[in-house]
Design an enzyme around this catalytic site. Structure first.
Site, PDB file in Angstrom:
ATOM      1  N   GLU A   1       0.799  -1.219   0.000  1.00  0.00           N
ATOM      2  CA  GLU A   1       0.000   0.000   0.000  1.00  0.00           C
ATOM      3  C   GLU A   1       0.836   1.276   0.000  1.00  0.00           C
ATOM      4  O   GLU A   1       0.420   2.279  -0.567  1.00  0.00           O
ATOM      5  CB  GLU A   1      -0.944   0.002   1.218  1.00  0.00           C
ATOM      6  CG  GLU A   1      -1.981  -1.106   1.247  1.00  0.00           C
ATOM      7  CD  GLU A   1      -2.986  -1.004   0.113  1.00  0.00           C
ATOM      8  OE1 GLU A   1      -3.206   0.119  -0.382  1.00  0.00           O
ATOM      9  OE2 GLU A   1      -3.544  -2.042  -0.288  1.00  0.00           O
TER      10      GLU A   1
ATOM     11  N   SER B   1     -52.574 -24.187  37.030  1.00  0.00           N
ATOM     12  CA  SER B   1     -52.251 -24.747  38.344  1.00  0.00           C
ATOM     13  C   SER B   1     -50.774 -24.685  38.697  1.00  0.00           C
ATOM     14  O   SER B   1     -50.416 -24.997  39.841  1.00  0.00           O
ATOM     15  CB  SER B   1     -52.727 -26.205  38.416  1.00  0.00           C
ATOM     16  OG  SER B   1     -54.137 -26.259  38.420  1.00  0.00           O
TER      17      SER B   1
END
Length: 828
Positions: free
Chosen positions: A115, A403
């Protein structure tokens, strides 16, 4: 003459030449001056342009641009205790920031080689490279790299200004020159390597390293470094998942540059080129196959976002964006091994019972670790998950628990008040009556009569639950369930849209679970975890803490806990619910290698089916039903679907765990007592026509009964009729009398026709008060009926005649003797 004329002409020609050159000089000088003045004017204008137009844009700071950082959810490995990554969270940029010291030197060198090979030499702009790139642009040359330096690329990546204009390039150049005055080369390189786009939604080398190679960036090899850095030139072209050949070509180009620039040796080059790249197959992009958050991850995200909202005051969308881009570290409570067992069952629709409905039967489950109280697994629906942050039925659906609420709102508070123990006896009969009905009814529409609390739990009897709530007060039950057991969604008062006032402070909601708003599966799991924890309630967390990107704690989710009940109440509850699984309504939840305690639940019209259960290791609560409520009608089984799903999940979770029983307190003993009174048995209890009524149970020493049964009484039975002997049965020749123990209780209802199963064994000599009706016996010819075959007519008549004859004979003898005496006397 000619010579003289020639001599005269030469000066004239030189004069004309001088005049021509003079004019040329003047013109050139004018042009030069004009050009200089124009250049000077241009320079002034350009300087003014830079000052007035570009100067505001030249000033650039990396801190002025928010860097999205991926947040990470971590889980703790149960074997090593090490925190490991579970899931990354990010909005659009998957980024994990990593310091330059943790980035391999090979990766830094690869980046610089391809780069910006003069990175450490220039001041932000590589002028030679810029000129060369410009010439290549004009003359059609090619290069493997562009003119921009790493510094310039960093600026472009952060500003996202990439239009192809002279103005933008000038701004970039000036920014780069200015930027290099503020930051060191290492700072610039660290920033660059953490922001570059690397495909698959990855930004920065750490995220990309994990996605492509399944490892931290510091562990990358030379070959992997070159492959990774090659992607940034064109992520879509050099993505190793999409284009492995292109990526390999780019990798070798970079390795060649590194070799040419002296970063690696020929041997290292050859080895790197020869190395086969092994990808992790962890693509960061959603390929449409359902790469969504799990239900547990959904819940962690929602809870963290809601907690962030509380401390920041922001709305949900902003807090969510903070979480996705802030680089937070979230430490969650999931156990991946337990979650895997949940997923194995819940994602496979073949495990879900078939029903008669056109709707898919849905289910949700939450699993907690009894040791910590934290949630370790959950599922908010069945089948393949179809999105992220969707409806989670385990945490977002408020449902009537049926229940399953009884251990929480009925039995536990009643035991805390000292009203009951497992051996206490209540009458399984209606509590309220109208002209047309009796209430409540049990699920099987049967009234059994006298039952122990243990059996009331085991068989899930609504009548006993209602009577207990009425005895201790609905508000007491409500407060216990809400304040002690964490059911905070219970409502004391709610006004519906039509003005009706509803409340959970009532018999039916507290005794049978028909709640106004409802509870979540998660709420119930947290509450039930209290029982195996000796009465200690712990908040069921999904995460423990959250750190920001700097390691500072921003959310400390310290667990709330409190003593909800005594150890005695907790153990009695476990004891009774263990019996429920062994011989009651929850037998389908049994595990081969593990003790199980639990409670079933069903709501009105079978809209909801529940099972809440636990082992010594884990607690899990399961709900089944439909998103659009309707009766659950099973077609392939009669078993509660919640029970069967609970059993499948928990069997997998406990398969490799050591067998375990619930720990029994040292002051619990086994005792025998009469099941119809809960007191010490007598001979009458042993002579009950149904058989010996003595049962064995476990009680704390302080609860062992000391009084004898006051329910059974010995009653004479006619041997001929097998009914209660009347006044004549014992006098009938050849008949015999035997004794049985019948229940001497007073039982009457304001409504006639109530059938009670144990009524055949009730015998009371006391008449019922006016207005009450005796229950109906299910046995027509019951033993408690008075003998109807013996009466006065059955008494022996022969005995009476003999007695009369004896009396007559005795009388005649006396008269004869009297007459003889009289005759003798007269003869004298």
């Amino acid at each position: 003459m000619a010579k003289r004329q020639k001599r005269q002409a030469q000066p004239q020609e030189r004069s004309r030449a001088r005049r021509v050159w003079g004019w040329i000089g003047k013109i050139f000088g004018t042009l030069l001056l004009t050009g200089f003045l124009a250049l000077l004017i241009f320079a002034c204008i350009f300087a003014m342009y830079i000052k007035n137009d570009l100067s505001n844009q030249v000033d650039f700071s990396i801190e002025s641009f928010a860097l999205d950082q991926s947040s990470v959810i971590y889980y703790q490995d149960r074997e090593t205790g090490e925190w490991k990554e579970l899931k990354k969270l990010y909005e659009s940029e998957n980024r994990i920031w990593v310091g330059l010291e943790d980035i391999p030197q090979n990766l830094k060198n690869a980046c610089i080689a391809i780069e910006d090979k003069r990175f450490y030499e220039h001041d932000g702009v590589d002028w030679l490279r810029t000129i060369r790139a410009s010439l290549n642009m004009f003359f059609g040359g090619e290069t493997t790299y562009g003119a921009s330096t790493i510094t310039q690329q960093l600026i472009k990546n952060r500003t996202h200004e990439d239009e192809v204009t002279v103005r933008r390039k000038l701004v970039e150049i000036f920014r780069a020159l200015e930027y290099e005055k503020r930051y060191t080369k290492d700072q610039i390189l660290e920033f660059y390597l953490n922001i570059i786009p690397l495909g698959e939604g990855c930004y920065g080398v750490q995220a990309a390293s994990e996605v492509y190679f399944g490892k931290d960036v510091e562990d990358l090899s030379l070959a992997e470094c070159a492959s990774l850095i090659g992607i940034t030139n064109n992520p879509s072209r050099y993505d190793p998942y999409l284009n492995p050949e292109e990526n390999k070509e780019r990798q070798e180009l970079i390795l060649g540059e590194m070799l040419d620039q002296g970063y690696i040796s020929k041997t290292e080059y050859d080895q790197a080129v020869a190395q086969e790249l092994v990808l992790s197959n962890r693509s960061g992009e959603d390929d449409g196959s359902g790469n969504y958050f799990t239900y547990f991850e959904d819940q962690v995200i929602n809870e963290v976002v809601n907690d962030l909202m509380e401390i920041t005051g922001d709305e949900y969308s902003i807090a969510l964006k903070m979480l996705q881009t802030g680089g937070y570290k979230i430490y969650c409570t999931i156990d991946p091994e337990v979650q895997a067992e949940v997923d194995k069952v819940y994602e496979d629709l073949s495990n879900i019972p078939e029903t008669a409905s056109s709707q898919q039967l849905q289910s949700a489950i939450a699993v907690t670790d009894n040791k910590t109280g934290d949630i370790v697994a959950m599922a908010g629906g069945v089948g393949e998950k179809v999105g992220s942050l969707i409806l989670n039925r385990a945490t977002q659906s408020y449902l009537s628990p049926g229940s399953t609420i009884k251990p929480i709102s009925v039995f536990a508070p009643a035991m805390e008040l000292g009203l009951i123990t497992p051996s206490s006896v209540y009458d399984d009969t209606p509590y309220q009556f109208t002209n047309t009905a009796a209430w409540p009814k049990n699920s099987d529409s049967t009234y059994r009569g006298l039952v122990s609390i243990n059996d009331a739990m085991r068989l899930s009897l609504n009548t006993v639950a209602v009577k207990l709530v009425a005895e201790m007060g609905a508000e007491t039950a409500f407060n216990f369930a809400r304040d002690k057991m964490g059911l905070t969604s219970l409502v004391s008062e709610y006004v519906s849209s039509n003005g009706t006032v509803l409340s959970d402070i009532d018999l039916a909601p507290m005794a049978m679970g028909g709640l106004t708003k409802g509870v979540t599966v998660r709420d119930m799991a947290e509450a039930y975890t209290t029982f195996p924890n000796n009465g200690l309630y712990r908040e069921g967390r999904t995460y423990t803490r959250v750190l920001d990107s700097n390691g500072k704690v921003v959310l400390d989710n310290t667990q709330d806990s409190w003593m909800a009940m005594s150890q005695k109440t907790a153990w009695y509850s476990t004891y009774m619910m263990e019996n429920t699984v062994e011989t009651g309504t929850g037998t389908g939840a049994q595990l081969e290698n593990m003790a199980v305690a639990g409670k079933t639940g069903t709501t009105t019209s079978d809209y909801d089916r529940w099972f809440a259960g636990y082992t010594p290791y884990y607690t899990a609560v399961v709900w089944c039903g439909y998103d659009d409520p309707e009766e659950v009608v099973l077609t392939d089984t009669t078993e509660n679907p919640a029970v069967s799903l609970w059993q499948k999940v928990m069997a997998g979770i406990h398969e490799a765990l050591p067998s375990a029983e619930f720990e029994k307190p040292t002051d619990v003993v086994t005792v025998e007592y009469c099941r119809d009174s809960g007191l010490l048995a007598t001979d009458a209890c042993r002579k009950d026509p149904r058989g010996d009524r003595i049962v064995s149970g476990e009680l704390y020493l302080e609860d062992v009964p000391t009084a004898s049964c006051n329910v059974h009484a010995l009653v004479d039975i006619c041997g001929a009729s097998d009914h209660v002997a009347n006044e004549y049965c014992a006098q009938v020749p050849g008949n015999y009398i035997y004794q049985v123990g019948l229940m001497d209780i007073e039982r009457g209802f304001p409504t006639a026709g109530i059938v009670v199963e144990d009524q055949p064994y009730v015998y009371s000599s006391r008449p019922l008060p006016v207005g009450l009706y005796e229950p109906v016996s299910p046995v027509v010819d019951a033993i408690n009926l008075e003998c109807y075959i013996h009466s006065e007519d059955d008494l022996p008549k022969e005995e009476e005649e003999e007695e009369n004859e004896d009396e007559e004979q005795g009388t005649s003898v006396d008269l004869e003797e009297l007459l003889n005496g009289l005759g003798t006397h007269s003869s004298d």
